[in-house]
Design a protein around this motif. Structure first.
Motif, PDB file in Angstrom:
ATOM      1  N   LEU A   1     -64.898   7.512  81.666  1.00  0.00           N
ATOM      2  CA  LEU A   1     -64.032   7.477  80.481  1.00  0.00           C
ATOM      3  C   LEU A   1     -63.623   8.888  80.077  1.00  0.00           C
ATOM      4  N   PHE A   2     -64.590   9.778  80.117  1.00  0.00           N
ATOM      5  CA  PHE A   2     -64.306  11.180  79.795  1.00  0.00           C
ATOM      6  C   PHE A   2     -63.201  11.723  80.720  1.00  0.00           C
ATOM      7  N   LEU A   3     -63.327  11.433  82.014  1.00  0.00           N
ATOM      8  CA  LEU A   3     -62.334  11.919  82.985  1.00  0.00           C
ATOM      9  C   LEU A   3     -60.989  11.227  82.793  1.00  0.00           C
ATOM     10  N   ALA A   4     -61.024   9.942  82.495  1.00  0.00           N
ATOM     11  CA  ALA A   4     -59.776   9.187  82.294  1.00  0.00           C
ATOM     12  C   ALA A   4     -58.977   9.783  81.129  1.00  0.00           C
ATOM     13  N   LYS A   5     -59.683  10.158  80.063  1.00  0.00           N
ATOM     14  CA  LYS A   5     -58.993  10.765  78.919  1.00  0.00           C
ATOM     15  C   LYS A   5     -58.380  12.107  79.311  1.00  0.00           C
ATOM     16  N   LEU A   6     -59.065  12.836  80.174  1.00  0.00           N
ATOM     17  CA  LEU A   6     -58.556  14.157  80.579  1.00  0.00           C
ATOM     18  C   LEU A   6     -57.307  14.046  81.454  1.00  0.00           C
ATOM     19  N   VAL A   7     -57.316  13.121  82.407  1.00  0.00           N
ATOM     20  CA  VAL A   7     -56.170  13.057  83.335  1.00  0.00           C
ATOM     21  C   VAL A   7     -54.987  12.299  82.709  1.00  0.00           C
ATOM     22  N   GLY A   8     -55.284  11.383  81.770  1.00  0.00           N
ATOM     23  CA  GLY A   8     -54.222  10.671  81.066  1.00  0.00           C
ATOM     24  C   GLY A   8     -53.471   9.687  81.953  1.00  0.00           C
ATOM     25  N   LYS A   9     -52.365   9.151  81.412  1.00  0.00           N
ATOM     26  CA  LYS A   9     -51.748   8.000  82.094  1.00  0.00           C
ATOM     27  C   LYS A   9     -51.057   8.342  83.409  1.00  0.00           C
ATOM     28  N   GLU A  10     -50.752   9.605  83.623  1.00  0.00           N
ATOM     29  CA  GLU A  10     -50.165   9.976  84.922  1.00  0.00           C
ATOM     30  C   GLU A  10     -51.241  10.345  85.946  1.00  0.00           C
ATOM     31  N   GLY A  11     -52.495  10.343  85.514  1.00  0.00           N
ATOM     32  CA  GLY A  11     -53.574  10.809  86.391  1.00  0.00           C
ATOM     33  C   GLY A  11     -54.349   9.682  87.049  1.00  0.00           C
ATOM     34  N   LYS A  12     -55.376  10.072  87.809  1.00  0.00           N
ATOM     35  CA  LYS A  12     -56.144   9.085  88.575  1.00  0.00           C
ATOM     36  C   LYS A  12     -57.628   9.457  88.567  1.00  0.00           C
ATOM     37  N   VAL A  13     -58.474   8.447  88.360  1.00  0.00           N
ATOM     38  CA  VAL A  13     -59.923   8.674  88.421  1.00  0.00           C
ATOM     39  C   VAL A  13     -60.520   7.761  89.488  1.00  0.00           C
ATOM     40  N   TYR A  14     -61.187   8.364  90.451  1.00  0.00           N
ATOM     41  CA  TYR A  14     -61.963   7.610  91.434  1.00  0.00           C
ATOM     42  C   TYR A  14     -63.386   7.484  90.908  1.00  0.00           C
ATOM     43  N   GLY A  15     -64.028   6.367  91.232  1.00  0.00           N
ATOM     44  CA  GLY A  15     -65.418   6.199  90.820  1.00  0.00           C
ATOM     45  C   GLY A  15     -66.223   5.507  91.893  1.00  0.00           C
TER      46      GLY A  15
END
Ligand SMILES: C[S@@+](CC[C@H](N)C(=O)[O-])C[C@H]1O[C@@H](n2cnc3c(N)ncnc32)[C@H](O)[C@@H]1O
Length: 188
Positions: free
Chosen positions: A36-50
Motif C-alpha cells: 500500500l505504501f508503494l502503491a501510494k508512491l507510484v500512483g495511478k500511472e505506476g505499477k507495484v509488483y508483489g
C-alpha cells in the motif's frame, strides 16, 4: 526529535527513490502494508509488483490497496521472491523486503536465507540507477538470526564503487531487535 524506528527509516529511504508513475516491488507482501505504501508512491500511472508464498497474503494485500482506494497497477504473485527476475522484466526504483513470518498467521512459514539471498541478487540487477532495496531483518526468531547475519554479510560485500549500503537499528534494545539494511545503486 526522536530517532525513527527502522521500519519508518525504510519508508523514508524508499520514498526518496520512488517517483510517481514508477515501478516498485514488495518482495514479501504479508498483510500488504508495504504494498500500500508503494502503491501510494507510484500512483495511478505506476505499477507495484508483489510476492508471497501464502495465498492469504495475496488476498489481504489486494484488499488493503483496494480498500484504501489507491489506484495503480498491481501485479501480485503467489510465488517466492526467488522468482523475481522471471516475473519482473523492467527496471524498478525500489524493492522492499520485510523478512520473517506473517504476524497472526503460520509462524512456521518464514523467509529463509536460501531464497532471500538469490532474491536480493536479482533485485540488485533490476534496480535502476539511484534505486534502493530495503531489507527489514528480524534476528529475534529461530532462523531469523542466521538469515539476518547472512543478509548483513552479503550486503557488506557489495562493491563500494557501485553500491552504498547502510545498517540501521537500535543497538541497546533487548531481545535481538529488528534492524534495517538499505542498499542504493550508484550506477546503471
Ligand atoms: C514479515 S511478513 C511481511 C510483512 C508485510 N511486508 C506487511 O506489510 O504486512 C513476511 C512474509 O514473507 C513471506 N514469505 C516467506 N517466504 C517467502 C518467499 N520465498 N518469497 C516471498 N515471500 C515469502 C511470508 O509468507 C510472510 O507473509
Amino acid at each position: 526529535m526522536s530517532f525513527p524506528k527502522p521500519l519508518m527509516m525504510a519508508q523514508q529511504i524508499v520514498r526518496g527513490a520512488v517517483r510517481e508513475g514508477g515501478v516498485a516491488v514488495d518482495a514479501t507482501l504479508g498483510n500488504g502494508h508495504d504494498a500500500l505504501f508503494l502503491a501510494k508512491l507510484v500512483g495511478k500511472e505506476g505499477k507495484v509488483y508483489g510476492f508471497d508464498v501464502q495465498e492469504e497474503a495475496i488476498t489481504a494485500s489486494n484488499l488493503k490497496v483496494q480498500e484504501a482506494g489507491v489506484e495503480c497497477e498491481l501485479s501480485f504473485h503467489c510465488r517466492g521472491h526467488e522468482h523475481l527476475a522471471e516475473t519482473v522484466q523492467e527496471p524498478v526504483q525500489a524493492v522492499m523486503f520485510n523478512l520473517g513470518y506473517l504476524p497472526r498467521a503460520d509462524k512456521a512459514v518464514i523467509t529463509t536465507v536460501e531464497t532471500t539471498l538469490p532474491a536480493l541478487g536479482q533485485a540488485c540487477d533490476l534496480l535502476e540507477k539511484g534505486g534502493v532495496i530495503s531489507v527489514m531483518c528480524y534476528p529475534g526468531h529461530e532462523g531469523g538470526d542466521v538469515e539476518a547475519q547472512d543478509v548483513l554479510k552479503w550486503a557488506s560485500s557489495l562493491p563500494r564503487e557501485g553500491w552504498r549500503v547502510i545498517q540501521y537499528g537500535f543497538i541497546n534494545a533487548p531481545n535481538n531487535p529488528p534492524f534495517l539494511v538499505a542498499i542504493e545503486k550508484l550506477s546503471a
